[in-house]
Design an enzyme around this catalytic site. Structure first.
Site, PDB file in Angstrom:
ATOM      1  N   SER A 212     -74.485 -17.615   7.205  1.00 25.02           N
ATOM      2  CA  SER A 212     -73.899 -18.942   7.147  1.00 25.02           C
ATOM      3  C   SER A 212     -72.803 -18.984   6.084  1.00 25.02           C
ATOM      4  O   SER A 212     -71.855 -18.213   6.140  1.00 25.02           O
ATOM      5  CB  SER A 212     -75.008 -19.975   6.892  1.00 25.02           C
ATOM      6  N   LYS A 216     -69.585 -16.293   5.303  1.00 20.81           N
ATOM      7  CA  LYS A 216     -68.178 -16.532   4.976  1.00 20.81           C
ATOM      8  C   LYS A 216     -67.814 -15.765   3.707  1.00 20.81           C
ATOM      9  O   LYS A 216     -66.740 -15.162   3.602  1.00 20.81           O
ATOM     10  CB  LYS A 216     -67.932 -18.027   4.758  1.00 20.81           C
ATOM     11  N   TRP A 303     -72.941 -25.154  16.346  1.00 16.79           N
ATOM     12  CA  TRP A 303     -72.119 -25.572  15.207  1.00 16.79           C
ATOM     13  C   TRP A 303     -71.249 -24.409  14.715  1.00 16.79           C
ATOM     14  O   TRP A 303     -70.100 -24.595  14.352  1.00 16.79           O
ATOM     15  CB  TRP A 303     -73.027 -26.073  14.095  1.00 16.79           C
ATOM     16  N   HIS A 354     -79.852 -21.102  14.141  1.00 12.93           N
ATOM     17  CA  HIS A 354     -79.091 -20.700  12.964  1.00 12.93           C
ATOM     18  C   HIS A 354     -80.063 -20.156  11.918  1.00 12.93           C
ATOM     19  O   HIS A 354     -80.747 -20.912  11.231  1.00 12.93           O
ATOM     20  CB  HIS A 354     -78.352 -21.930  12.437  1.00 12.93           C
TER      21      HIS A 354
END
Length: 372
Positions: A212, A216, A303, A354
């Protein structure tokens, strides 16, 4: 969810330079284009760090003991200290090293963005988010640090964490100053500094992993710090592995409004204007080339948008090809639980939500066994 790939968006070409020239050789990529793209991401998205490795940095082995994991591993607790104008910082690194015949071992470093119990060094809690036992059993050192050691994950005007150590409180922040993602990436590079000094770790075979917002971070860290041999993004989505243009789910405006501290101030100028960005995330993935890259998605993670993450892998491939490597080749949409491991860009789509699971970790290690 529909796994049909979206219509191909018009994307900036990583192999066309800032002046419009075609990049046709590895030399041009290494000496010109790569640095141009890094600079574009610093200016418009993640911001720029004011410091690299601090001269004041030191490593303290606070604890080292054997007998862990049924006698197969040594545990180390490392304090990575650094001093700056605004004070002292410490990154607490937990490390389990498989016992070998004096051989250096490769390592997986997790940038942990979840609760501390997920990285329990006493192993009373054995979370699948960081399955240290599984990692050690596969012959890899298992390493982890928590993001809050570099920068707590809330907006306080950049006075806490490493921002407060390296930035003068009274000075105005430039619009391209580093955000929290940049601070976490900086912290991962300080762990790599330690690996270079640890005689048990093969610093040429280290993977950095994030989930998540941690994914990044892993991508931005690996894009800047070429010492990492493998960069792993799990469900990183917007401003991670997912193509921004035409993306489903979270948008640039969504992420900037919910997490205004993650990126540089310039990035907010692209809220609702993704098509005006001079970069897109396939170019971030391309910065890893020719090193190993792994992107993982989940079927219910709309998402983050698995289709846009997969698309970014496809559009990073031309840079790998230019450098003489098979990057990523796939026909059609990805199938759940059918990992793509042939080239130097690995990918899988896991059934579910997720999360970072043991299935994901095993896929990462399968890929590393094959290529690293």
């Amino acid at each position: 969810m529909n796994y049909r790939l979206p219509d191909k968006p018009i994307l900036p070409d990583p192999l066309i330079g800032n002046r419009g020239e075609q990049i046709v050789s590895p030399k041009q990529w290494r000496e010109q284009r790569r640095s141009e793209i890094v600079e574009l991401f610093r200016q418009h998205v993640y911001g720029r760090c004011p410091i690299g490795r601090p001269r004041s940095q030191s490593f303290e082995v606070a604890d080292q003991s054997g007998g862990w994991m049924n006698g197969t591993a040594v545990r180390k607790k490392i304090n990575i200290r650094f001093d700056g104008p605004g004070g002292t910082g410490v990154i607490h690194l937990y490390l389990f090293v498989p016992i070998t015949e004096g051989k250096k071992v490769p390592a997986f470093l997790l940038i942990c963005n979840r609760e501390q119990e997920n990285m329990d060094p006493d192993r009373k809690v054995q979370s699948p988010f960081w399955p240290a036992e599984d990692i050690v059993s596969r012959g890899y050192a298992a390493a982890v640090f928590h993001v809050q050691d570099a920068d707590p994950d809330f907006d306080d005007g950049f006075r806490n964490g490493v921002h407060g150590i390296w930035e003068a409180a009274e000075a105005p922040r430039p619009a391209d100053a580093w955000g929290t993602i940049g601070a976490w990436a900086w912290g991962a590079s300080r762990v790599m500094d330690y690996f270079e000094a640890d005689p048990d770790i093969d610093e040429a075979r280290v993977a950095v992993v994030g989930h998540s917002r941690g994914g990044k971070t892993a991508l931005w860290c690996g894009a800047q710090d070429e010492r990492f041999a493998l960069v792993v993004s799990n469900d990183s989505g917007c401003t991670g592995a997912a193509i921004t243009r035409g993306k489903q789910g979270e948008t640039v405006q969504d992420i900037n409004q919910r997490f205004p501290h993650w990126f540089c101030e310039n990035y907010k100028g692209f809220n609702g204007r993704e098509h005006d960005l001079p970069v897109d995330q396939h170019m971030l993935l391309a910065l890893i080339a020719p090193r190993l890259l792994y992107v993982a998605s989940a079927t219910e993670d709309i998402w983050a948008d698995p289709a846009s993450e997969f698309l970014a892998c496809m559009h990073a491939n031309p840079v790998y090809k230019l450098l003489g490597f098979l990057g990523f080749e796939a026909e059609g949409s990805p199938l759940p639980e059918v990992p793509i491991h042939e080239g130097r860009i690995g990918y899988h789509l896991r059934t579910g939500k997720h999360d970072l699971t043991r299935y994901d970790w095993n896929c990462f290690m399968d890929f590393a066994d094959r290529h690293m």
